[in-house]
Design a protein around this motif. Sequence first.
Motif, mmCIF file in Angstrom:
data_model
loop_
_atom_site.group_PDB
_atom_site.id
_atom_site.type_symbol
_atom_site.label_atom_id
_atom_site.label_comp_id
_atom_site.label_asym_id
_atom_site.label_seq_id
_atom_site.Cartn_x
_atom_site.Cartn_y
_atom_site.Cartn_z
ATOM 1 N N MET A 107 0.724 -0.561 0.032
ATOM 2 C CA MET A 107 -0.085 -0.269 0.071
ATOM 3 C C MET A 107 0.798 1.477 -0.022
ATOM 4 S SD MET A 107 -2.772 1.121 2.650
ATOM 5 C CE MET A 107 -4.525 0.885 2.022
ATOM 6 N N PRO A 108 0.856 2.203 -0.768
ATOM 7 C CA PRO A 108 1.558 3.304 -0.953
ATOM 8 C C PRO A 108 1.102 4.150 0.532
ATOM 9 C CG PRO A 108 -0.493 3.292 -2.918
ATOM 10 C CD PRO A 108 -0.424 2.473 -1.862
ATOM 11 N N SER A 109 2.533 4.552 0.290
ATOM 12 C CA SER A 109 1.808 6.293 1.861
ATOM 13 C C SER A 109 1.506 6.977 2.161
ATOM 14 C CB SER A 109 3.569 6.496 2.269
ATOM 15 O OG SER A 109 3.857 6.814 1.545
ATOM 16 N N ARG A 110 1.464 7.545 3.053
ATOM 17 C CA ARG A 110 0.233 8.819 2.797
ATOM 18 C C ARG A 110 1.006 9.859 2.047
ATOM 19 N NH1 ARG A 110 -1.268 9.296 8.756
ATOM 20 N NH2 ARG A 110 0.657 8.167 8.936
ATOM 21 N N ILE A 153 2.635 9.887 -0.346
ATOM 22 C CA ILE A 153 2.682 9.203 -2.479
ATOM 23 C C ILE A 153 1.176 10.144 -2.214
ATOM 24 C CG2 ILE A 153 2.761 7.588 -3.583
ATOM 25 C CD1 ILE A 153 4.774 6.348 -2.501
ATOM 26 N N VAL A 154 0.125 8.734 -1.193
ATOM 27 C CA VAL A 154 -1.108 9.553 -2.083
ATOM 28 C C VAL A 154 -1.859 11.035 -1.967
ATOM 29 C CG1 VAL A 154 -3.568 9.030 -0.937
ATOM 30 C CG2 VAL A 154 -1.903 6.810 -1.434
ATOM 31 N N ALA A 155 -1.247 11.821 -0.862
ATOM 32 C CA ALA A 155 -1.120 12.943 -0.481
ATOM 33 C C ALA A 155 -0.556 13.538 -1.920
ATOM 34 C CB ALA A 155 -0.969 13.142 0.696
ATOM 35 N N ASN A 156 0.783 12.864 -2.586
ATOM 36 C CA ASN A 156 1.065 13.707 -3.556
ATOM 37 C C ASN A 156 0.446 13.638 -5.139
ATOM 38 O OD1 ASN A 156 3.011 15.137 -2.096
ATOM 39 N ND2 ASN A 156 4.799 13.811 -2.545
ATOM 40 N N GLU A 157 -0.117 12.508 -5.305
ATOM 41 C CA GLU A 157 -1.419 12.477 -5.822
ATOM 42 C C GLU A 157 -2.121 13.331 -5.809
ATOM 43 O OE1 GLU A 157 -2.096 11.129 -10.101
ATOM 44 O OE2 GLU A 157 0.347 11.195 -8.386
ATOM 45 N N LEU A 158 -2.970 13.005 -5.102
ATOM 46 C CA LEU A 158 -4.233 13.983 -4.881
ATOM 47 C C LEU A 158 -3.919 15.212 -4.844
ATOM 48 C CD1 LEU A 158 -7.392 14.137 -4.271
ATOM 49 C CD2 LEU A 158 -6.309 13.684 -1.492
#
Length: 121
Positions: free
Chosen positions: A1-4, A6-11
């Motif tokens: 699962m991607p780190s938070r 990475i997810v925050a950057n993509e969002l």
Amino acid sequence: MPSRKIVANELANVLRQISHPDRIRLLLKLQAGDLTVNELADALEIPATRVSQHLGVLRAIALVETEAQAQKRVYRLNQPELADWLIDGIDFIAHRLGRASEADIATAKELWHREALEPVH
């Protein structure tokens, strides 16, 4: 699962790319279904060249896809629920709309839904 992170950057990247009024309107209009650049330009009353540029940005982040149909290329939303999410976002900006009442906000949302689904002639 991607780190938070990475997810925050993509969002953040996606939100940055859709943060133009024309792109929001394009995404909402594509909720109605497959449309060409010229149909979108006519419906939104913006130049076809500008529509093409915005669609290029949205394609680059995989929010829209294109398909060749005979002599034309049509565009569609990869995730149609995105348009509903944008309309629901009106609730988050309602306080910025000044004297708009809850009824005004509800009416605006309904109009956006109706316009998004309105067929293009």
